[in-house]
Design an enzyme around this catalytic site. Sequence first.
Site, PDB file in Angstrom:
ATOM      1  N   SER A 476      -5.729  -0.861   2.317  1.00 34.75           N
ATOM      2  CA  SER A 476      -4.841  -0.244   2.191  1.00 34.75           C
ATOM      3  C   SER A 476      -3.908   0.237   2.436  1.00 34.75           C
ATOM      4  O   SER A 476      -3.187   1.171   3.928  1.00 34.75           O
ATOM      5  CB  SER A 476      -3.913  -1.776   0.948  1.00 34.75           C
ATOM      6  N   ASP A 487      -1.641   5.706  15.353  1.00 37.29           N
ATOM      7  CA  ASP A 487       0.127   5.835  15.772  1.00 37.29           C
ATOM      8  C   ASP A 487      -0.045   6.453  16.459  1.00 37.29           C
ATOM      9  O   ASP A 487       0.785   7.337  17.350  1.00 37.29           O
ATOM     10  CB  ASP A 487       0.633   4.777  15.130  1.00 37.29           C
ATOM     11  N   LYS A 501      -5.742  -5.155   5.038  1.00 39.32           N
ATOM     12  CA  LYS A 501      -4.743  -5.581   3.961  1.00 39.32           C
ATOM     13  C   LYS A 501      -3.952  -4.538   3.629  1.00 39.32           C
ATOM     14  O   LYS A 501      -3.262  -3.285   4.027  1.00 39.32           O
ATOM     15  CB  LYS A 501      -5.291  -4.981   2.094  1.00 39.32           C
TER      16      LYS A 501
END
Length: 728
Positions: A476, A487, A501
């Site tokens: 999470s 990224d 998750k």
Amino acid sequence: MKFTRLAAVPLIALALTVPLGLMARADGDALPGAPSAEQVTTSKLVYGLLSDSRYAYRPRPLDATMSAEIFDHYLEALDGGKLFFTASDIARFRAYEKGMGESVRSGNLEPAYTIFALYKQRVADRVGYARELLKQDIFQFTGDDRWEYDREDAAWATDAAALDGLWKQSVRNDWLRLKLAGKKPDEIRKTLDRRYLNLANSVAALDQEDAFQSFLNAYTSTVDPHTDYMNPRTAKLFTQSMSLSLEGIGAQLQKQDDVVVIRELIAGGPAAISGKFKPGDRIIAVGQGTSGAMEDVVGWRLDDVVEKIKGPKDTQVRLDVVPGEAALDSKPTRIVLTRARVKLEEQAAKSEIITLPAPASGGVDKRIGVIKLPAFYQDFEGRRTRNGEYTSATRDVSRLLEQFRTDGVDGVVLDLRNNGGGSLNEAIELTGLFIDKGPVVQVRESGGRVSVEGDRTPGVSWDGPLAVLINRSSASASEIFAGAIQDYGRGLVIGETSFGKGTVQNIVPLDRWPANEGDRYGHVKLTIAQFFLPGGSSTQNKGVVPDIAFPVTVDASEFGESTYDNALEWRQIAAVPHQRYGDFAPLLPKLEALHAARVKQDKEFQWWTADVAEFRAEREKKYVSLNEAERRAERDRDAAKRERRQEERKALGLALDPLADTNDDGLQASERDIAEDAAREKAAEKRPDPLLRESAAILADAVRLLNNDRQLSAQVLPASTGPGVWAQ
């Protein structure tokens, strides 16, 4: 039931359902037939909230399909190992299956309580049978019998006789473990009889509130795996865990038989400062203030005793304490303490520095700073009310990074292994320590609206080399951070593919709708959105895939979001503009080659890899042999392996394993000497960690490669002047 639009409440991103384990209450009794008025109202409130598309990300109708799922989830919560109910019991319960949804909607909880009452009776039956087995001559271990402990996919036992067979093998396995640990028959019989009696007493004392919470969570878990109901007490414990603080005496308590025992004293807390306590001391009575009646708490459930001991800071509590080495009926010592706000420092971010020698080909040593972050914690209430003074994972990490800059480390590894998540806001702010403004996460609501949350503060706390270490239990908020770093090309991600998750929850207090001033109805941790990374990919189900992978410890079919039958599917949305500080693709093959060559020479990494393979093979078996000679040979091989490794550590000048001499003692945690068990737990924290060291070595490799190869550096970090300029 109608709801007004939710006010802003803390967003959280947790990996797993908040544990709401069934525990006995001190005043537990047989379950009454009718629910309380509060429970009826709570059930209706929870249904109203989860069925409304304005709030729930994926609302579901309470139809026959959902009723069947509630039924299955409830049985799984009570008897997941299928060791108490028989097939005939389940057949009797089928009459309730179609009406489970209506039971939630109307607050008609009698079916759930009827099932729960029979569960209590079946546990009593099974424990009675197990205790009788201890008197029999069934503890010879020469045949081919085995205990098949994994019963998740097994059928329900056909009748009581079939359960007898299962329990006989389970009891025999318990006996064999203790025998292999060197215990004598009389001692084994006494230990197991007490163990089974404690189980019986614990379940016998379960009350209506336990049944209610378990049943409501059977409903919430059918909506999605991460939506939970928390009663007022559980909600309070959740808030405490997120804030890393409590108001009380500063002691970690544990239940041992019928008594609450001090396991550990928290540094800086009133109990530790007093100098009057030590691990193993038993608390037998609690009194409030200077004159409140002393209440005998022997036999109480742990959280009831904790509730009596905790309280507002600057108030007093009196404890009657018997030392661990004294008989329980000895005269207790009465100790008066003034409660205080206690910080749970052990659960906060911590740092260390790993020094890596220069390679034989030349160069200089590299010093890599490591930050271990166990959770994305934040004191929500403190942030709202304390004028900027509150506990925060980001603040703690920022302070550690400042110290690293002072120390002149060459790179930083952020260790997020086993970090199950926490505050979404903390994940965003923590990312902001390493990027100079930009989007961190995209949040998609149930209606399809996508909002972008990111770092709006210019500047960074660390602009040097960075790696993030994850494993399958990183979930999470951990995945938001690791995925955003990946990224942005801001750092390397190392380890295992994460949990997967990709949903966001709100904590919703149910008392807001009945306009109740107290705390009667509890809270719901409600899934309200799905998150996506800046690049548009969700981590849902797929997780974050590392740049440099370590051997897989647990398969995706065994643990992770992909194991939930009602998990949301993976999706992708449009990317949002964000800076790319680097592209590690040209660097990865070189790092992989150096990593592979190094671990071939790294004994500890090889041992860890071998242990993982052995562990996974054992899990695949899903049973243990009940042949004593076979089990003893396995035990002797394990002991010899640990001893051999310890000798090799000495010869190679490696740190010794503080638990190398530890064998399976066959005991449960509550049966061990608490002081010794706590010390062993502390020793485990000092065990060699080859994965952390190898992660630091990989980061050091990256620094050296980029420093020594300008062409490669230009490919990986093209003309970047912001964070991520690793070459120096």
